[in-house]
Scaffold this motif. Structure first.
Motif, PDB file in Angstrom:
ATOM      1  N   ASP A 607       0.838  -1.204   0.000  1.00 41.59           N
ATOM      2  CA  ASP A 607       0.000   0.000   0.000  1.00 41.59           C
ATOM      3  C   ASP A 607       0.874   1.256   0.000  1.00 41.59           C
ATOM      4  N   PRO A 619       1.196  -3.048   5.982  1.00 38.25           N
ATOM      5  CA  PRO A 619       2.414  -2.337   5.588  1.00 38.25           C
ATOM      6  C   PRO A 619       3.686  -3.166   5.711  1.00 38.25           C
ATOM      7  N   GLU A 652       7.095  -1.512   4.553  1.00 41.99           N
ATOM      8  CA  GLU A 652       7.147  -1.054   3.170  1.00 41.99           C
ATOM      9  C   GLU A 652       7.928   0.259   3.084  1.00 41.99           C
ATOM     10  N   ALA A 655       7.423   3.685   5.298  1.00 45.42           N
ATOM     11  CA  ALA A 655       6.744   3.461   6.578  1.00 45.42           C
ATOM     12  C   ALA A 655       7.778   3.296   7.689  1.00 45.42           C
TER      13      ALA A 655
END
Length: 680
Positions: A607, A619, A652, A655
């Motif tokens: 995402d 994530p 990810e 993040a």
């Protein structure tokens, strides 16, 4: 990390002194008398069945004794198996009765007092039987205990096996070799059914430098007990646990059948790794009141079409063909590397297989199975239902609502890579699965809408409700390569929606709303909303918000599986064999393992800007683990293990974790675990 550093130093020191111990202590053990050994270490003595402190009186057959007829009667009464009777009948002339007495003594049919009353005579001299090597599984706690071999028709004073420490045998939950008829040495019988219990008692202490979930096993970097799933709070949240719930109990079965071609076997197994009690008398103490739960329960029928061909059917709950055929040897078995590169699970199934000998040591085993179609939900990310209801809701409904079984397959090739004594066969295999999950949005669960709104337009387009579904699939390549010097285990996989197999970083499926307008989420029968894609209706064109009209078509937003990949390498080193330790001494059980694993999501399914229209993905980018494990096997029943590992989860791109007030893309847990394992 002073404790972790101290443990690592101790581990290295133990490895460094292993050759010295193998050269000195075993020599002392070889010179020690049985009486001295028993006084120094009573627990290390062999089991009563293996020991023979009181020699069995030898018996001489009377003239004219019809041994063959006697053996036939004992077989008909179930006292002896056909294989045992054949081996006794084929013994040198004059020794048949003595061999029969030895077998009956082991089975408990006759006692020492019975034999003491019998006339004794010197046993006739016989040539030593050819020595064989028994390959011992070096894994300290097998997930499935192999069937016990038949009672050997050898004199009690037969020569010992060759002086060699067995190589490390891989952990094989789904062995290729079919069971042998009358091959289970029964501990007792329930009517005509043979039964042999097995298991182990395991207690370990573990120190984690960061365990925000409060678990006694290394969970992934998703902190479900925190107000934010990527925040550890004011500290890294170090924890200490001591547990015994890894203890396991099971039993192997064999059913009789008059046909020499049919063999019926089974297994039932459970452990204490599951839920806790909630009754009033254990309210305060529920943390130590672990519930016993089912792991395995299956029965199997084998048909030996020839000496080279075996067909079988199995029904019940067993390890899945996908993933579970290749497992690592590590001390932490509550999660066993789940979401860190090791995929596996157990599931109800019907399994059909063939074992074909190809010549030499080569065997080919294709297997097909239909499974319970399953999907998994994270307990605490539950949406509108409580955690347990959500877990059961998705687990019981999402797969079953697809109206079709899960299909799995495996193709295994087994052969003897290293022909040295005490080395197990090697295996190369492929496994795969394909399944489907479905979510049902019933019209009865529609919210009351106001005329002229988008919601009313969508509900009118699907007046009877609607369904949304996605596929699940995966492929795995695995190798198990035992040699006299090392044992290498490897697994590599790739697939989509592998949450039920502990792969893909807990992701399952996402909802793709690219090119759709005004998506609206609807409640499904399984009731789950967390850590999964929402079930939505949307318009393919612009929506007139004033009238609620859809200028295109009202459609179900497509749900797509999230892809992932990973694997592990597990290297086992038989230290005692390297240094020629005495196989009967207390230094025959030193083994060292190195393990590395990784589980990762394919980038385009995350995402972040490459997939901004996705809903329901987490994530998490990848989980990885590095571990070193040292085992010391005191005797065939007692093993001590120590493991130092590092578990990490990376988010990810872009993040960040909040770890004790600091920001980082990577969360890590340095874990030290130690404890004994007592097998039976």
């Amino acid at each position: 990390m002073p404790l972790s550093q101290w443990i690592c130093s101790a581990l290295l020191a133990a490895v460094s002194v292993a050759p010295v111990l193998a050269g000195t202590k075993d020599a002392a053990d070889a010179k020690a008398t049985p009486e001295a050994t028993a006084t120094a270490n009573p627990a290390a003595q062999p089991a009563p069945a293996a020991a023979n402190p009181t020699p069995t009186p030898t018996l001489t057959p009377a003239a004219g004794t019809n041994t063959t007829a006697l053996l036939g009667v004992l077989v008909m009464k179930g006292v002896l198996s056909p294989a045992e009777a054949k081996s006794i009948e084929a013994a040198p002339a004059g020794s048949e009765v003595q061999l029969l007495v030895d077998v009956l003594t082991r089975k408990g049919v006759v006692s020492a007092s019975d034999l003491a009353a019998a006339p004794a005579a010197p046993a006739p001299a016989a040539e030593a039987a050819p020595a064989t090597v028994a390959v011992a599984v070096a894994t300290p706690q097998p997930a499935a205990a192999p069937a016990s071999p038949p009672v050997a028709a050898l004199p009690a004073d037969a020569p010992p096996p060759p002086a060699v420490v067995p190589a490390i045998a891989p952990l094989r939950t789904l062995p290729v070799d079919p069971p042998k008829k009358d091959g289970l040495a029964a501990a007792f019988k329930m009517g005509p059914v043979k039964m042999t219990p097995y298991g182990f008692i395991k207690a370990t202490a573990a120190k984690d430098t960061s365990a925000p979930n409060g678990d006694d096993f290394p969970f992934i970097g998703l902190f479900l007990n925190s107000t934010a799933v990527t925040s550890t709070g004011p500290t890294q949240d170090p924890e200490f646990h001591l547990k015994a719930r890894s203890t396991r109990i099971g039993a192997n079965f064999e059913w009789p059948d008059s046909s020499p071609k049919l063999t019926f076997t089974g297994k039932i197994e459970g452990d204490y790794e599951g839920n806790f009690s909630e009754v009033d008398n254990r309210d305060v103490s529920s943390i130590r009141s672990n519930a016993f739960q089912l792991r395995l329960a299956w029965a199997r029928m084998d048909y030996a079409a020839s000496d080279a061909t075996d067909f079988y059917f199995e029904g019940g709950q067993d390890w899945t063909l996908f993933g579970s055929s290749v497992l690592p040897s590590i001390l932490e078995t509550t999660f066993l590397g789940a979401f860190y590169g090791d995929i596996y699970t157990r599931s109800p199934q019907f399994q059909f297989g063939l074992v074909q000998k190809l010549g030499g040591t080569f065997k080919l085993a294709p297997t097909f199975a239909i499974m319970m179609p399953s999907s998994g939900q994270i307990l605490k990310l539950s949406g509108t239902l409580s955690g347990l209801e959500a877990q059961l809701g998705e687990g019981e409904r999402a797969g079953a609502d697809s109206g079709r079984p899960e299909v799995e397959g495996r193709l295994a090739l087994q052969f003897q890579l290293d022909k040295a004594p005490g080395v197990a066969p090697a295996q190369i295999l492929w496994s795969g699965f394909e399944s489907r999950r479905t979510a049902i949005a019933a019209a009865a669960n529609y919210a009351t809408c106001t005329p002229g709104t988008v919601l009313c337009t969508y509900e009118a387009a699907f007046p009877n409700g609607f369904t949304a579904s996605s596929t699940q699939y995966g492929n795995q390549i695995g190798v198990q390569l035992p040699t006299r010097w090392f044992t290498l285990i490897g697994s590599a996989y790739r697939g989509a929606d592998m949450r039920f197999f502990f792969g893909g970083q807990v992701n399952t499926y996402y909802t793709d709303i690219a090119g759709l307008s005004n998506p609206i989420q609807f409640q499904t029968i399984d009731g789950t909303l967390g850590a999964a894609g929402p079930t939505m209706l949307a318009c393919t064109g612009p929506v007139n918000l004033a009238t609620g009209a859809c200028t295109g078509t009202v459609v179900v937003a497509p749900q797509k599986p999230i892809q992932g990949f990973g694997g592990f390498i597990n290297l086992g080193l038989p230290l005692s064999r390297w240094f020629n330790a005495n196989p009967k001494g207390h230094n025959a059980g030193w083994t060292l393992y190195f393990h590395a694993g990784k589980d990762q999501v394919v980038h385009r399914f995350l995402d972040f800007p490459a997939n901004v229209n996705a809903g329901g993905n987490l994530p998490l980018l990848m989980g990885k683990v590095f571990a070193a494990t040292l085992y010391y096997k005191v005797n065939p029943y007692v093993t001590f293990g120590i493991e130092q590992s590092v578990y990490g989860t990376r988010l990810e791109p872009g993040a960040m974790y909040n770890i004790a007030g600091g920001l980082d893309n990577l969360w890590q847990d340095h874990r030290t675990e130690f404890g004994p394992i007592f097998t039976f």
